[in-house]
Write a protein that holds these residues in place. Structure first.
Motif, PDB file in Angstrom:
ATOM      1  N   TYR A   3     -19.879  -2.507   4.670  1.00  0.00           N
ATOM      2  CA  TYR A   3     -19.176  -3.242   4.656  1.00  0.00           C
ATOM      3  C   TYR A   3     -17.712  -3.918   3.841  1.00  0.00           C
ATOM      4  N   PHE A   4     -16.722  -4.710   4.182  1.00  0.00           N
ATOM      5  CA  PHE A   4     -15.884  -4.661   3.559  1.00  0.00           C
ATOM      6  C   PHE A   4     -15.297  -5.509   4.497  1.00  0.00           C
ATOM      7  N   ALA A   5     -14.800  -6.560   3.807  1.00  0.00           N
ATOM      8  CA  ALA A   5     -14.499  -8.195   3.866  1.00  0.00           C
ATOM      9  C   ALA A   5     -12.692  -7.723   3.766  1.00  0.00           C
ATOM     10  N   LEU A   6     -12.162  -7.931   4.736  1.00  0.00           N
ATOM     11  CA  LEU A   6     -10.961  -7.202   4.032  1.00  0.00           C
ATOM     12  C   LEU A   6     -10.252  -9.537   4.768  1.00  0.00           C
ATOM     13  N   THR A   7      -9.480  -9.980   4.058  1.00  0.00           N
ATOM     14  CA  THR A   7      -9.441 -11.504   4.047  1.00  0.00           C
ATOM     15  C   THR A   7      -7.819 -11.556   3.508  1.00  0.00           C
ATOM     16  N   TYR A   8      -7.145 -12.350   4.612  1.00  0.00           N
ATOM     17  CA  TYR A   8      -6.068 -12.866   4.783  1.00  0.00           C
ATOM     18  C   TYR A   8      -5.686 -13.894   4.043  1.00  0.00           C
ATOM     19  N   ASP A   9      -4.878 -14.837   3.963  1.00  0.00           N
ATOM     20  CA  ASP A   9      -4.400 -16.283   3.516  1.00  0.00           C
ATOM     21  C   ASP A   9      -2.687 -16.055   4.093  1.00  0.00           C
ATOM     22  N   VAL A  54     -13.981  -6.951   9.528  1.00  0.00           N
ATOM     23  CA  VAL A  54     -14.949  -6.820   8.869  1.00  0.00           C
ATOM     24  C   VAL A  54     -14.789  -4.842   9.225  1.00  0.00           C
ATOM     25  N   PHE A  55     -14.691  -4.212   8.410  1.00  0.00           N
ATOM     26  CA  PHE A  55     -14.337  -3.617   8.084  1.00  0.00           C
ATOM     27  C   PHE A  55     -16.218  -2.545   7.837  1.00  0.00           C
ATOM     28  N   HIS A  56     -16.255  -1.372   8.493  1.00  0.00           N
ATOM     29  CA  HIS A  56     -17.609  -0.667   8.099  1.00  0.00           C
ATOM     30  C   HIS A  56     -17.387   0.871   7.817  1.00  0.00           C
ATOM     31  N   ALA A  57     -16.776   0.906   6.618  1.00  0.00           N
ATOM     32  CA  ALA A  57     -16.616   2.514   6.071  1.00  0.00           C
ATOM     33  C   ALA A  57     -17.205   2.814   4.341  1.00  0.00           C
ATOM     34  N   THR A  58     -17.436   3.813   3.956  1.00  0.00           N
ATOM     35  CA  THR A  58     -17.659   4.819   3.050  1.00  0.00           C
ATOM     36  C   THR A  58     -16.915   4.121   1.455  1.00  0.00           C
ATOM     37  N   ASP A  59     -15.889   3.011   1.743  1.00  0.00           N
ATOM     38  CA  ASP A  59     -15.809   2.422   0.619  1.00  0.00           C
ATOM     39  C   ASP A  59     -14.234   1.279   0.643  1.00  0.00           C
ATOM     40  N   GLY A  60     -13.917   0.834   0.397  1.00  0.00           N
ATOM     41  CA  GLY A  60     -12.978   0.109   0.047  1.00  0.00           C
ATOM     42  C   GLY A  60     -11.581   0.759   0.388  1.00  0.00           C
ATOM     43  N   VAL A  61     -11.756   1.726   0.785  1.00  0.00           N
ATOM     44  CA  VAL A  61     -10.171   2.267   0.627  1.00  0.00           C
ATOM     45  C   VAL A  61      -9.565   1.964   2.515  1.00  0.00           C
ATOM     46  N   PHE A  66      -5.457  -0.472   5.338  1.00  0.00           N
ATOM     47  CA  PHE A  66      -5.031  -0.830   6.543  1.00  0.00           C
ATOM     48  C   PHE A  66      -4.383  -2.166   6.573  1.00  0.00           C
ATOM     49  N   ALA A  67      -4.006  -3.158   5.590  1.00  0.00           N
ATOM     50  CA  ALA A  67      -3.633  -3.913   5.081  1.00  0.00           C
ATOM     51  C   ALA A  67      -1.985  -3.986   4.350  1.00  0.00           C
ATOM     52  N   GLU A  68      -1.999  -2.906   3.823  1.00  0.00           N
ATOM     53  CA  GLU A  68      -1.369  -2.319   3.446  1.00  0.00           C
ATOM     54  C   GLU A  68      -0.589  -1.399   4.776  1.00  0.00           C
ATOM     55  N   ASN A  69      -0.913  -1.724   5.477  1.00  0.00           N
ATOM     56  CA  ASN A  69       0.261  -1.160   6.235  1.00  0.00           C
ATOM     57  C   ASN A  69       0.350  -2.001   7.558  1.00  0.00           C
ATOM     58  N   ASP A  70      -0.004  -2.510   7.581  1.00  0.00           N
ATOM     59  CA  ASP A  70      -0.275  -4.275   8.765  1.00  0.00           C
ATOM     60  C   ASP A  70       0.874  -4.945   8.957  1.00  0.00           C
ATOM     61  N   PRO A  71       2.178  -4.533  10.315  1.00  0.00           N
ATOM     62  CA  PRO A  71       2.591  -5.275   9.889  1.00  0.00           C
ATOM     63  C   PRO A  71       2.382  -6.938  10.312  1.00  0.00           C
ATOM     64  N   TYR A  72       1.572  -7.781  10.240  1.00  0.00           N
ATOM     65  CA  TYR A  72       1.274  -8.970   9.684  1.00  0.00           C
ATOM     66  C   TYR A  72       1.783  -8.847   8.143  1.00  0.00           C
ATOM     67  N   LEU A  77       4.058 -12.444   6.355  1.00  0.00           N
ATOM     68  CA  LEU A  77       3.299 -13.368   6.775  1.00  0.00           C
ATOM     69  C   LEU A  77       2.137 -13.374   6.575  1.00  0.00           C
ATOM     70  N   VAL A  78       1.551 -12.730   5.265  1.00  0.00           N
ATOM     71  CA  VAL A  78       0.066 -13.016   4.714  1.00  0.00           C
ATOM     72  C   VAL A  78       0.208 -12.744   3.346  1.00  0.00           C
ATOM     73  N   LYS A  79       0.283 -14.371   2.288  1.00  0.00           N
ATOM     74  CA  LYS A  79       0.954 -14.563   1.090  1.00  0.00           C
ATOM     75  C   LYS A  79      -0.244 -13.850   0.275  1.00  0.00           C
ATOM     76  N   SER A  80      -1.235 -13.627   0.883  1.00  0.00           N
ATOM     77  CA  SER A  80      -2.255 -12.470  -0.496  1.00  0.00           C
ATOM     78  C   SER A  80      -3.524 -11.972   1.324  1.00  0.00           C
ATOM     79  N   TRP A  81      -3.631 -10.768   0.534  1.00  0.00           N
ATOM     80  CA  TRP A  81      -4.659 -10.782   1.343  1.00  0.00           C
ATOM     81  C   TRP A  81      -5.851  -9.308  -0.130  1.00  0.00           C
ATOM     82  N   SER A  82      -6.972  -9.942   0.032  1.00  0.00           N
ATOM     83  CA  SER A  82      -8.134  -8.765  -0.622  1.00  0.00           C
ATOM     84  C   SER A  82      -9.452  -8.419   0.481  1.00  0.00           C
ATOM     85  N   VAL A  83      -9.523  -7.735  -0.089  1.00  0.00           N
ATOM     86  CA  VAL A  83     -10.893  -6.617  -0.001  1.00  0.00           C
ATOM     87  C   VAL A  83     -12.269  -6.581  -0.254  1.00  0.00           C
TER      88      VAL A  83
END
Length: 94
Positions: A3-9, A54-61, A66-72, A77-83
């Motif tokens: 599991y990987f958590a992608l969070t957006y500020d 929340v992602f379920h994947a083999t790695d955080g890539v 997803f974040a790099e291509n998200d319209p937000y 609209l997203v000041k910062s993000w992290s995985v």
């Protein structure tokens, strides 16, 4: 699989400012969910100040792409993000 958590500020007044991009963002989320990549997603706070996907994947890539291509993200609209890896103790496939 992990599991990987992608969070957006997100920016101030995010709830209003996201509307022009919401449809395309939700389509990305739904498509990733149907592929089994996203387990759950939503905004945090009332009004929203952050978002969690929340992602379920083999790695955080998968989450990073997803974040790099998200319209937000691409529309500022997203000041910062992290995985971050999420070590589930109870629930899911713990």
């Amino acid at each position: 699989m992990k599991y990987f958590a992608l969070t957006y500020d997100v920016v101030e007044n995010f709830a209003e400012r996201r509307m022009p991009f919401r449809g395309s963002h939700l389509k990305m989320v739904q498509d990733a969910h149907e592929r089994g990549e996203i387990v759950m997603a939503g905004a945090l706070g009332d009004p929203p100040q952050k978002a969690l996907i929340v992602f379920h994947a083999t790695d955080g890539v998968v989450a990073e792409r997803f974040a790099e291509n998200d319209p937000y993200v691409t529309n500022g609209l997203v000041k910062s993000w992290s995985v971050q890896p999420w070590n589930v103790v109870i629930g899911g496939a713990a």
